[in-house]
Design a protein around this motif. Structure first.
Motif, PDB file in Angstrom:
ATOM      1  N   MET A  16       0.856  -1.183   0.000  1.00 53.81           N
ATOM      2  CA  MET A  16       0.000   0.000   0.000  1.00 53.81           C
ATOM      3  C   MET A  16       0.893   1.234   0.000  1.00 53.81           C
ATOM      4  O   MET A  16       1.674   1.453   0.926  1.00 53.81           O
ATOM      5  N   ASN A  17       0.772   2.039  -1.046  1.00 52.12           N
ATOM      6  CA  ASN A  17       1.584   3.243  -1.184  1.00 52.12           C
ATOM      7  C   ASN A  17       0.734   4.495  -0.970  1.00 52.12           C
ATOM      8  O   ASN A  17      -0.499   4.453  -1.047  1.00 52.12           O
ATOM      9  N   ASN A  18       1.421   5.598  -0.721  1.00 53.13           N
ATOM     10  CA  ASN A  18       0.765   6.910  -0.619  1.00 53.13           C
ATOM     11  C   ASN A  18      -0.413   6.878   0.349  1.00 53.13           C
ATOM     12  O   ASN A  18      -1.487   7.414   0.068  1.00 53.13           O
ATOM     13  N   PHE A  19      -0.201   6.222   1.490  1.00 52.08           N
ATOM     14  CA  PHE A  19      -1.252   6.144   2.505  1.00 52.08           C
ATOM     15  C   PHE A  19      -1.285   7.447   3.296  1.00 52.08           C
ATOM     16  O   PHE A  19      -0.290   7.854   3.905  1.00 52.08           O
ATOM     17  N   ASN A  20      -2.450   8.104   3.271  1.00 50.10           N
ATOM     18  CA  ASN A  20      -2.621   9.373   3.975  1.00 50.10           C
ATOM     19  C   ASN A  20      -3.886   9.329   4.819  1.00 50.10           C
ATOM     20  O   ASN A  20      -4.940   8.874   4.352  1.00 50.10           O
ATOM     21  N   MET A  21      -3.780   9.790   6.053  1.00 49.43           N
ATOM     22  CA  MET A  21      -4.950   9.889   6.919  1.00 49.43           C
ATOM     23  C   MET A  21      -4.821  11.117   7.807  1.00 49.43           C
ATOM     24  O   MET A  21      -3.819  11.294   8.502  1.00 49.43           O
ATOM     25  N   ASP A  22      -5.843  11.965   7.756  1.00 48.12           N
ATOM     26  CA  ASP A  22      -5.889  13.173   8.574  1.00 48.12           C
ATOM     27  C   ASP A  22      -7.286  13.249   9.175  1.00 48.12           C
ATOM     28  O   ASP A  22      -8.258  13.568   8.485  1.00 48.12           O
ATOM     29  N   LEU A  23      -7.403  12.905  10.459  1.00 46.59           N
ATOM     30  CA  LEU A  23      -8.704  12.801  11.123  1.00 46.59           C
ATOM     31  C   LEU A  23      -8.708  13.594  12.415  1.00 46.59           C
ATOM     32  O   LEU A  23      -7.801  13.461  13.240  1.00 46.59           O
ATOM     33  N   ASN A  24      -9.747  14.417  12.590  1.00 41.29           N
ATOM     34  CA  ASN A  24      -9.959  15.148  13.835  1.00 41.29           C
ATOM     35  C   ASN A  24     -11.355  14.837  14.369  1.00 41.29           C
ATOM     36  O   ASN A  24     -12.325  14.799  13.602  1.00 41.29           O
ATOM     37  N   VAL A  25     -11.460  14.617  15.685  1.00 42.69           N
ATOM     38  CA  VAL A  25     -12.745  14.391  16.347  1.00 42.69           C
ATOM     39  C   VAL A  25     -12.874  15.399  17.473  1.00 42.69           C
ATOM     40  O   VAL A  25     -11.960  15.558  18.287  1.00 42.69           O
ATOM     41  N   ASP A  26     -14.030  16.079  17.533  1.00 46.48           N
ATOM     42  CA  ASP A  26     -14.247  17.126  18.529  1.00 46.48           C
ATOM     43  C   ASP A  26     -15.575  16.877  19.234  1.00 46.48           C
ATOM     44  O   ASP A  26     -16.603  16.634  18.579  1.00 46.48           O
ATOM     45  N   PHE A  44      -5.182   6.004  -0.421  1.00 49.18           N
ATOM     46  CA  PHE A  44      -4.076   5.068  -0.619  1.00 49.18           C
ATOM     47  C   PHE A  44      -4.095   4.568  -2.053  1.00 49.18           C
ATOM     48  O   PHE A  44      -5.107   4.666  -2.760  1.00 49.18           O
ATOM     49  N   ASP A  45      -2.950   4.010  -2.467  1.00 47.57           N
ATOM     50  CA  ASP A  45      -2.800   3.396  -3.789  1.00 47.57           C
ATOM     51  C   ASP A  45      -2.364   1.950  -3.617  1.00 47.57           C
ATOM     52  O   ASP A  45      -1.548   1.631  -2.753  1.00 47.57           O
ATOM     53  N   LEU A  46      -2.909   1.084  -4.475  1.00 46.40           N
ATOM     54  CA  LEU A  46      -2.515  -0.326  -4.484  1.00 46.40           C
ATOM     55  C   LEU A  46      -2.117  -0.752  -5.898  1.00 46.40           C
ATOM     56  O   LEU A  46      -2.336  -1.889  -6.292  1.00 46.40           O
ATOM     57  N   GLY A  47      -1.555   0.171  -6.647  1.00 43.62           N
ATOM     58  CA  GLY A  47      -1.172  -0.122  -8.019  1.00 43.62           C
ATOM     59  C   GLY A  47      -2.054   0.627  -9.003  1.00 43.62           C
ATOM     60  O   GLY A  47      -2.973   1.359  -8.614  1.00 43.62           O
ATOM     61  N   PRO A  48      -1.808   0.447 -10.303  1.00 47.20           N
ATOM     62  CA  PRO A  48      -2.586   1.147 -11.337  1.00 47.20           C
ATOM     63  C   PRO A  48      -4.079   0.835 -11.240  1.00 47.20           C
ATOM     64  O   PRO A  48      -4.475  -0.319 -11.064  1.00 47.20           O
ATOM     65  N   GLY A  72     -13.406   5.525  -5.301  1.00 46.24           N
ATOM     66  CA  GLY A  72     -12.309   4.571  -5.386  1.00 46.24           C
ATOM     67  C   GLY A  72     -12.654   3.351  -6.202  1.00 46.24           C
ATOM     68  O   GLY A  72     -13.821   3.040  -6.438  1.00 46.24           O
ATOM     69  N   ALA A  73     -11.606   2.668  -6.645  1.00 42.17           N
ATOM     70  CA  ALA A  73     -11.720   1.370  -7.307  1.00 42.17           C
ATOM     71  C   ALA A  73     -10.653   0.492  -6.671  1.00 42.17           C
ATOM     72  O   ALA A  73      -9.456   0.773  -6.796  1.00 42.17           O
ATOM     73  N   VAL A  74     -11.089  -0.557  -5.956  1.00 35.13           N
ATOM     74  CA  VAL A  74     -10.166  -1.323  -5.126  1.00 35.13           C
ATOM     75  C   VAL A  74     -10.355  -2.814  -5.352  1.00 35.13           C
ATOM     76  O   VAL A  74     -11.480  -3.317  -5.358  1.00 35.13           O
ATOM     77  N   ASN A  75      -9.243  -3.525  -5.529  1.00 38.65           N
ATOM     78  CA  ASN A  75      -9.238  -4.979  -5.522  1.00 38.65           C
ATOM     79  C   ASN A  75      -9.156  -5.415  -4.058  1.00 38.65           C
ATOM     80  O   ASN A  75      -8.140  -5.204  -3.393  1.00 38.65           O
ATOM     81  N   LEU A  76     -10.224  -6.015  -3.540  1.00 38.67           N
ATOM     82  CA  LEU A  76     -10.294  -6.320  -2.112  1.00 38.67           C
ATOM     83  C   LEU A  76      -9.261  -7.359  -1.688  1.00 38.67           C
ATOM     84  O   LEU A  76      -8.770  -7.325  -0.557  1.00 38.67           O
ATOM     85  N   GLN A  77      -8.910  -8.283  -2.571  1.00 38.77           N
ATOM     86  CA  GLN A  77      -7.895  -9.273  -2.221  1.00 38.77           C
ATOM     87  C   GLN A  77      -6.533  -8.605  -2.061  1.00 38.77           C
ATOM     88  O   GLN A  77      -5.789  -8.891  -1.115  1.00 38.77           O
ATOM     89  N   THR A  78      -6.208  -7.690  -2.960  1.00 37.78           N
ATOM     90  CA  THR A  78      -4.950  -6.955  -2.850  1.00 37.78           C
ATOM     91  C   THR A  78      -4.921  -6.134  -1.566  1.00 37.78           C
ATOM     92  O   THR A  78      -3.892  -6.055  -0.886  1.00 37.78           O
ATOM     93  N   LEU A  79      -6.062  -5.533  -1.208  1.00 39.23           N
ATOM     94  CA  LEU A  79      -6.142  -4.724   0.006  1.00 39.23           C
ATOM     95  C   LEU A  79      -5.925  -5.565   1.258  1.00 39.23           C
ATOM     96  O   LEU A  79      -5.124  -5.200   2.131  1.00 39.23           O
ATOM     97  N   THR A  80      -6.630  -6.701   1.376  1.00 42.63           N
ATOM     98  CA  THR A  80      -6.488  -7.531   2.574  1.00 42.63           C
ATOM     99  C   THR A  80      -5.086  -8.121   2.679  1.00 42.63           C
ATOM    100  O   THR A  80      -4.544  -8.261   3.778  1.00 42.63           O
TER     101      THR A  80
END
Length: 280
Positions: A16-26, A44-48, A72-80
């Protein structure tokens, strides 16, 4: 906050490349009506052609302000595999694009203006709790709301289907106007509730029994509530056998021994219904 992160599992073909998370809870003064969630970025990116991005901002609870953009378009097997999940095996191609902006309130019958879809093709789900998977999961779901009210809310499933232990289940549904639901539903299949529940096993709850359906339902909510049964077009059969639910929150089980429901136009003939509530 995570910026430009990288997640790699030794057995995964693609990290998993380019993983970004910015979360605030108030939560000011612990007042849930002031609860604010600001997911500025989850991506995030998991390839082309295999990436995901979500931006979600909410405020309140009973009357919730929502502004969301999920794509998004995600291959769930690649993600898991990239995440190294050991207890779940998920497969399939998921594609989604949903935008929503407005207020959600059950009391005021408000729903955010929304336009979007979620598709899943050739899905598969297996967990450590049960040896057999749910296979051939295919979902084509669309949601639209044009003016921010329940009246303009429309949801379509065309279709939702899957196979479980050799038994196919198929549902096609078109639901419009959630102030007075206009519905067209087609459902067919046999489902062993106890076995499929074990796939998602949850401590403190046990469910068992068999559901068999071959139904076509077409009508509007107010037709039934105002006694206009001749305007309903409901046909088919629904069979329940040995439905039992046991939970740690109730002293005894809920049990339906047998129910055989036949629908033909406006008629709803219950041939055999034996209900034993609170039977262990």
């Amino acid at each position: 906050m995570v910026k430009d992160g990288f997640v790699s599992n030794g057995k995964a073909p693609i990290p998993m490349n380019n993983f970004n998370m910015d979360l605030n809870v108030d939560l000011p003064d612990l007042n849930t009506e002031e609860l604010g969630l600001n997911l500025k970025n989850l991506s995030f990116d998991l390839g082309p052609n295999n990436n995901f991005k979500a931006v979600v901002k909410t405020k309140g609870l009973d009357e919730m302000q929502i502004n969301a953009n999920v794509k998004g378009a995600v291959n769930l097997q690649t993600l898991t595999q990239a995440l190294g999940l050991k207890d779940i095996d998920a497969r399939g191609l998921m594609d989604t694009n949903i935008k929503a902006n407005g207020i959600f309130s059950l009391d005021k019958k408000l729903f955010p203006k929304t336009n979007g879809y979620l598709n899943l093709k050739n899905g598969w789900l297996k967990t450590k709790y049960y040896p057999n998977p749910i296979q051939n999961i295919n979902i084509v779901a669309n949601i639209i709301n044009t003016d921010g009210t329940f009246k303009s809310l429309g949801v379509k499933l065309d279709p939702f289907k899957f196979d479980f232990e050799g038994n196919p289940v198929f549902v096609n549904a078109d639901l419009q106007n959630f102030e007075d639901v206009l519905y067209k539903v087609r459902a067919k299949g046999t489902l062993n509730v106890g076995r499929i529940y074990k796939v998602f096993a949850k401590k403190g709850l046990d469910v068992s029994g068999l559901i068999m359906a071959d139904l076509s339902l077409n009508g509007q909510q107010s037709y039934a509530t105002t006694g206009q049964y001749s305007r309903l077009d409901n046909r088919g059969n629904l069979i329940l056998k040995n439905i039992k639910a046991t939970t740690e929150y109730l002293p005894k089980s809920f049990y339906i021994k047998e129910g055989n429901f036949e629908f033909e136009n406006e008629k709803n003939l219950v041939q055999k219904v034996f209900r034993e509530l609170w039977k262990i």
